[in-house]
Design a protein around this motif. Structure first.
Motif, short mmCIF file in Angstrom:
data_model
loop_
_atom_site.label_atom_id
_atom_site.label_comp_id
_atom_site.label_asym_id
_atom_site.label_seq_id
_atom_site.Cartn_x
_atom_site.Cartn_y
_atom_site.Cartn_z
N SER A 88 0.83 -1.20 0.00
CA SER A 88 0.00 0.00 0.00
C SER A 88 0.86 1.26 0.00
CB SER A 88 -0.93 0.01 1.21
OG SER A 88 -0.18 -0.03 2.41
N ILE A 89 2.18 1.07 0.16
CA ILE A 89 3.13 2.18 0.20
C ILE A 89 4.22 1.93 -0.83
CG2 ILE A 89 4.81 3.44 1.60
CD1 ILE A 89 3.28 2.40 4.07
N LEU A 90 4.52 2.93 -1.64
CA LEU A 90 5.62 2.89 -2.59
C LEU A 90 6.69 3.85 -2.08
CD1 LEU A 90 6.78 1.95 -5.32
CD2 LEU A 90 5.57 3.87 -6.38
N ILE A 91 7.86 3.34 -1.79
CA ILE A 91 8.94 4.12 -1.19
C ILE A 91 9.85 4.70 -2.26
CG2 ILE A 91 11.01 3.99 0.26
CD1 ILE A 91 8.40 3.69 1.85
N ARG A 92 10.13 5.99 -2.14
CA ARG A 92 11.07 6.66 -3.04
C ARG A 92 11.97 7.56 -2.21
NH1 ARG A 92 12.12 4.04 -6.94
NH2 ARG A 92 12.88 5.86 -8.03
N GLY A 93 13.28 7.41 -2.40
CA GLY A 93 14.24 8.26 -1.72
C GLY A 93 14.50 9.52 -2.53
N LEU A 94 14.75 10.60 -1.82
CA LEU A 94 15.04 11.89 -2.47
C LEU A 94 16.38 12.43 -1.96
CD1 LEU A 94 11.61 13.73 -2.12
CD2 LEU A 94 12.49 12.51 -4.12
N ARG A 95 17.25 12.79 -2.92
CA ARG A 95 18.52 13.41 -2.56
C ARG A 95 18.48 14.92 -2.72
NH1 ARG A 95 20.58 8.95 -5.95
NH2 ARG A 95 20.21 10.47 -7.57
N ASP A 96 17.79 15.39 -3.75
CA ASP A 96 17.82 16.82 -4.06
C ASP A 96 16.59 17.22 -4.87
OD1 ASP A 96 18.29 15.90 -6.67
OD2 ASP A 96 20.43 16.31 -6.58
N GLY A 97 16.58 18.47 -5.29
CA GLY A 97 15.44 18.99 -6.05
C GLY A 97 15.24 18.31 -7.38
N THR A 98 16.32 17.87 -8.01
CA THR A 98 16.20 17.16 -9.28
C THR A 98 15.43 15.86 -9.07
OG1 THR A 98 18.28 18.10 -10.03
CG2 THR A 98 17.49 16.16 -11.20
N ASP A 99 15.78 15.12 -8.01
CA ASP A 99 15.04 13.90 -7.68
C ASP A 99 13.57 14.23 -7.43
OD1 ASP A 99 17.32 12.33 -7.81
OD2 ASP A 99 17.47 12.01 -5.64
N LEU A 100 13.32 15.31 -6.69
CA LEU A 100 11.94 15.66 -6.35
C LEU A 100 11.11 15.93 -7.60
CD1 LEU A 100 9.73 16.32 -4.29
CD2 LEU A 100 10.61 18.67 -4.26
N ASP A 101 11.66 16.70 -8.54
CA ASP A 101 10.92 17.00 -9.77
C ASP A 101 10.53 15.72 -10.50
OD1 ASP A 101 11.08 19.71 -9.29
OD2 ASP A 101 12.75 20.03 -10.68
N TYR A 102 11.49 14.82 -10.69
CA TYR A 102 11.23 13.57 -11.39
C TYR A 102 10.25 12.71 -10.61
CZ TYR A 102 11.98 8.89 -13.26
OH TYR A 102 11.78 7.64 -13.77
N GLU A 103 10.49 12.56 -9.32
CA GLU A 103 9.67 11.67 -8.50
C GLU A 103 8.24 12.19 -8.35
OE1 GLU A 103 10.35 8.70 -7.72
OE2 GLU A 103 12.50 8.65 -8.06
N THR A 119 2.55 6.84 -2.76
CA THR A 119 3.99 7.10 -2.81
C THR A 119 4.40 7.90 -1.59
OG1 THR A 119 4.03 7.10 -5.23
CG2 THR A 119 5.86 8.19 -4.12
N VAL A 120 5.47 7.46 -0.94
CA VAL A 120 6.02 8.15 0.22
C VAL A 120 7.47 8.51 -0.10
CG1 VAL A 120 6.67 7.92 2.66
CG2 VAL A 120 4.50 6.96 1.84
N PHE A 121 7.79 9.79 0.01
CA PHE A 121 9.15 10.27 -0.23
C PHE A 121 9.93 10.30 1.08
CE2 PHE A 121 6.85 12.90 -3.57
CZ PHE A 121 7.18 12.05 -4.61
N LEU A 122 11.13 9.75 1.04
CA LEU A 122 11.99 9.76 2.21
C LEU A 122 13.27 10.53 1.87
CD1 LEU A 122 11.48 6.05 3.30
CD2 LEU A 122 10.45 8.10 4.30
N PRO A 123 13.51 11.64 2.55
CA PRO A 123 14.68 12.46 2.22
C PRO A 123 15.98 11.85 2.74
CG PRO A 123 13.52 13.40 4.08
CD PRO A 123 12.71 12.21 3.62
#
Length: 166
Positions: A88-103, A119-123
């Motif tokens: 029920s949760i899709l995990i995506r890691g974020l490093r920076d703003g570029t990752d955020l835009d794509y994700e 989708t859950v973003f983990l910084p």
């Protein structure tokens, strides 16, 4: 039981991946880490080798956080794979703003395709932000020291892969 699905290439698994897996294991009872298989790409490590590294490195992390771990491969849409594993949760890691835009784009598309998977973003922490598997592969291939960027088990496999004994 809450299941989180953490997809990636993991070629190789890095300390950044471990950080995201730890945070994901805190959110779910079951963490499914999924190696994406893309026929047009030639990875450094075969899928089974990556699965072995993930099991070795992530199992203690998941257990410490009270989650079970499953490591699998997939070759279709991420949301289809997540759904097939009961996530029920899709995990995506974020490093920076570029990752955020794509994700953010991917999260929007995935949310439309499969609204029951959130989708859950983990910084990334400041120390993990510059780490990418691509840079780790490049540095290791040129004989550089990647010990600060990967778990010891992965470092051993990188050294073996590039014929280093130090």
């Amino acid at each position: 039981m809450r299941t989180a699905f953490y997809p990636g290439s993991f070629d190789p698994p890095t300390n950044g991946h471990v950080e995201v897996a730890r945070a994901a294991a805190r959110l779910a009872d079951r963490l499914v880490v999924a190696v994406g298989i893309h026929p047009g790409k030639t990875p450094l490590f075969a899928a089974e080798q990556r699965l072995d590294m993930l099991r070795e490195v992530f199992a203690p992390v998941a257990a410490q956080e009270g989650a079970t771990l499953e490591c699998v491969t997939f070759d279709g849409l991420v949301v289809d794979a997540a759904r097939s594993h009961g996530a029920s949760i899709l995990i995506r890691g974020l490093r920076d703003g570029t990752d955020l835009d794509y994700e953010m784009q991917m999260a929007g598309m995935n949310g439309t395709l499969c609204p029951q998977v959130q989708t859950v973003f983990l910084p990334a922490s400041p120390i993990a932000r510059p780490i990418t598997a691509t840079l780790v592969r490049q540095i290791a291939a040129m004989g550089g020291d990647v010990s600060a960027f990967v778990p010891p088990a992965v470092l051993d496999r990188l050294k073996a892969r590039f014929g280093r004994t130090d």
